[in-house]
Design a protein around this motif. Structure first.
Motif, mmCIF file in Angstrom:
data_model
loop_
_atom_site.group_PDB
_atom_site.id
_atom_site.type_symbol
_atom_site.label_atom_id
_atom_site.label_comp_id
_atom_site.label_asym_id
_atom_site.label_seq_id
_atom_site.Cartn_x
_atom_site.Cartn_y
_atom_site.Cartn_z
ATOM 1 N N LYS A 1 0.915 -1.348 0.274
ATOM 2 C CA LYS A 1 0.008 0.005 0.054
ATOM 3 C C LYS A 1 0.837 1.247 0.030
ATOM 4 O O LYS A 1 0.357 2.226 -0.703
ATOM 5 N N GLY A 2 1.990 1.214 0.678
ATOM 6 C CA GLY A 2 2.959 2.383 0.728
ATOM 7 C C GLY A 2 3.413 2.800 -0.592
ATOM 8 O O GLY A 2 3.352 3.587 -0.979
ATOM 9 N N ILE A 3 3.435 1.774 -1.500
ATOM 10 C CA ILE A 3 4.263 1.966 -2.904
ATOM 11 C C ILE A 3 2.989 2.901 -3.676
ATOM 12 O O ILE A 3 3.291 3.934 -4.369
ATOM 13 N N LEU A 4 1.998 2.259 -3.484
ATOM 14 C CA LEU A 4 0.798 3.021 -4.220
ATOM 15 C C LEU A 4 0.435 4.368 -3.586
ATOM 16 O O LEU A 4 0.181 5.197 -4.312
ATOM 17 N N ALA B 1 11.636 -2.012 -0.328
ATOM 18 C CA ALA B 1 10.581 -1.569 -1.176
ATOM 19 C C ALA B 1 10.271 0.139 -0.714
ATOM 20 O O ALA B 1 9.984 0.803 -1.494
ATOM 21 N N ASN B 2 10.167 0.184 0.481
ATOM 22 C CA ASN B 2 9.987 1.684 0.861
ATOM 23 C C ASN B 2 10.732 2.668 0.122
ATOM 24 O O ASN B 2 10.519 3.724 -0.185
ATOM 25 N N VAL C 1 12.644 6.572 -6.162
ATOM 26 C CA VAL C 1 11.835 6.685 -7.625
ATOM 27 C C VAL C 1 11.229 8.044 -7.805
ATOM 28 O O VAL C 1 11.418 8.588 -8.645
ATOM 29 N N LYS C 2 10.299 7.949 -6.891
ATOM 30 C CA LYS C 2 9.318 9.116 -6.800
ATOM 31 C C LYS C 2 9.925 10.610 -6.730
ATOM 32 O O LYS C 2 9.625 11.318 -7.609
ATOM 33 N N SER C 3 11.099 10.576 -5.982
ATOM 34 C CA SER C 3 11.631 11.742 -5.600
ATOM 35 C C SER C 3 12.839 12.027 -6.573
ATOM 36 O O SER C 3 13.540 13.018 -6.605
ATOM 37 N N GLY C 4 13.280 11.149 -7.643
ATOM 38 C CA GLY C 4 14.288 11.333 -8.338
ATOM 39 C C GLY C 4 15.586 10.966 -7.770
ATOM 40 O O GLY C 4 16.683 11.566 -8.502
ATOM 41 N N ASN C 5 15.850 10.452 -6.807
ATOM 42 C CA ASN C 5 16.855 9.966 -6.094
ATOM 43 C C ASN C 5 17.596 8.956 -6.434
ATOM 44 O O ASN C 5 16.683 7.694 -6.489
ATOM 45 N N PHE D 1 2.301 10.654 4.149
ATOM 46 C CA PHE D 1 3.529 10.612 3.081
ATOM 47 C C PHE D 1 3.714 9.395 2.290
ATOM 48 O O PHE D 1 4.652 9.118 1.721
ATOM 49 N N GLY D 2 2.659 8.300 2.490
ATOM 50 C CA GLY D 2 2.919 6.996 1.849
ATOM 51 C C GLY D 2 3.665 6.051 2.379
ATOM 52 O O GLY D 2 2.993 5.225 2.919
ATOM 53 N N THR D 3 5.056 6.531 2.903
ATOM 54 C CA THR D 3 5.893 5.772 3.513
ATOM 55 C C THR D 3 6.937 6.449 4.089
ATOM 56 O O THR D 3 6.874 7.913 3.782
#
Length: 448
Positions: free
Chosen positions: A89-92, A138-139, A145-149, A392-394
């Protein structure tokens, strides 16, 4: 994600190169990668949990032999109720968050045709060193990836089977996306942590996830900035006006819902005038969960005649009020007033998460203003200190730092910024206070 046994320097160089590509990908490309990671992990659930079970079997044997702590075993268990589901769920949740890259946070007209912007951008390369906690892979992958790091991960040997299984799945998923495989790397070579910590040329931030010994070692052995906390020494102050039922529920949840967590309760401070009225109710509720109370003389005396044979009481030592038990043990101390509670927390706490239970708003506001912690709560469990629960998602971890990011660190904590200046050939020599010089406008512009 790549499983690599390359030298630390080669892995870090590859991550740095990949970070430059990842930082320029579109939000859609990064979100597509998160979808691929989620779907691939969901499909591989049985294989990953089987690998985790093998790690758990060895860890439990090591704990029985006194070679591993029970709290570490608890953190290793990916099959624990809800943990696998929370990981997915955190990934989504991260995927659906607004894109943090390229957000304009300041716009100023310095002069006609000379405009300044401050724009969010990734930090660069993250090094995450963790013990147990296989869901960290996974977190971190999702947030990075989402933040571009780019991210380099180094796990402990107790979770080898788990993180190799998870990493292989994520690596195969990323191969089908625009994210460079080298952007997320899991280092499998043993005994390379000192070498990784020396690579400040390539690595921009270290995030430790583990016991305080690990965190302290990292902070003492690197020039790279470290984001994290060594201890999760959380306290609750039980003030005389608190509702007994509410207090019992919050304290029991804070202590027993996951004792091995860094946001679990370790010290209960009880106002002296609440010893007879509130503490017995709270202690009885804790006893039903098997909690041992290590009490100072006054709190122990207040509980001696409690009509409950299940109470487990022991005499507290000074060290107990500076100990992160990570188990069903709770230190209990009597304080005369709010000011003494605040002083105790600021002196003995770890600046993580602390709470006051009271019906008095003024007391609560004074507590939250004066306690120097990343999280200060009023009538709420310390276990709310969590990136997922904050929306914050995770999270990559919880920081008690005084600069950059503090508390649960999600996407925002993985961003910095750069300044963009758009001109038309201007030079600084043309500006100043003298004759013939131009003055800056310094005109604030809308954030568009």
């Amino acid at each position: 994600m790549s499983l690599t046994n390359a030298s630390p320097a080669d892995a870090a160089q590859a991550a740095k190169s990949a970070s430059h590509v990842l930082a320029t990908l579109s939000a859609d490309a990064r979100n597509d990668a998160l979808t691929a990671i989620h779907d691939s992990l969901a499909a591989a659930r049985d294989d990953i949990l089987a690998a985790n079970a093998r790690d758990l079997e060895l860890a439990r044997q090591a704990a029985a032999d006194g070679k591993l702590s029970q709290s570490l075993v608890a953190r290793l268990d990916l099959g624990k109720t809800g943990k696998w589901e929370d990981m997915l769920k955190g990934i989504l949740d991260v995927r659906q968050l607004d894109d943090p890259v390229g957000q304009v946070t300041l716009r100023t007209r310095l002069d006609d045709g000379l405009e300044l912007e401050r724009v969010t951008c990734p930090i660069g390369v993250l090094l995450i060193i963790f013990e147990a906690r296989p869901e960290v892979i996974a977190n971190i992958a999702a947030l990075a990836v989402k933040s571009g790091n780019a991210a380099i991960l180094k796990g402990g040997k107790e979770s080898t089977e788990s993180f190799v299984a998870i990493s292989r799945v994520i690596s195969a998923a990323l191969d089908k996306t625009q994210v460079p495989n080298g952007a997320i790397q899991l280092v499998t070579t043993r005994d390379v942590i000192p070498d990784l910590l020396a690579l400040d040329r390539y690595i921009d931030l270290v995030i430790p996830r583990g016991a305080n010994e690990l965190v302290r070692y990292i902070k003492n052995n690197t020039r790279i900035p470290v984001l994290g906390h060594a201890d999760g020494l959380c306290s609750i102050y039980l003030e005389q006006s608190a509702d007994p039922a509410m207090a019992a529920e919050v304290i029991v949840d804070s202590k027993t819902s996951y004792p091995a967590a860094c946001n679990s309760l370790e010290t209960l401070l009880v106002q002296k005038s609440a010893l007879a009225t509130l503490l017995p109710t709270v202690a009885t509720a804790l006893a039903t969960k098997g909690v041992e109370l290590r009490c100072d003389a006054q709190s122990k005396a207040a509980l001696q005649n409690t009509p409950n044979n299940n109470l487990t009481l022991a005499d507290a030592t000074d060290a107990d009020f500076a100990t992160e038990f990570l188990s069903l043990t709770l230190a209990v101390k009597t304080v005369p007033s709010l000011s003494e509670a605040i002083t105790h927390i600021n002196t003995h706490g770890s600046h993580h998460t602390d709470c006051i239970l009271t019906a008095e708003r003024a007391q609560a506001e004074q507590f939250m203003a004066a306690v120097d912690s990343a999280g200060v709560y009023w009538n709420a469990s310390t276990r709310f200190a969590d990136g997922m629960r904050y929306g914050f998602g995770t999270e990559v971890g919880i920081s008690t730092n005084k600069i950059h990011s503090r508390g649960p660190v999600g996407l925002e904590g993985l961003m910095i910024y750069k300044y963009k200046l758009r001109g038309q050939g201007q030079a600084t020599a043309g500006y100043g206070e003298g004759e013939g010089k131009k003055r800056f406008l310094h005109q604030s512009l809308p954030l568009e």
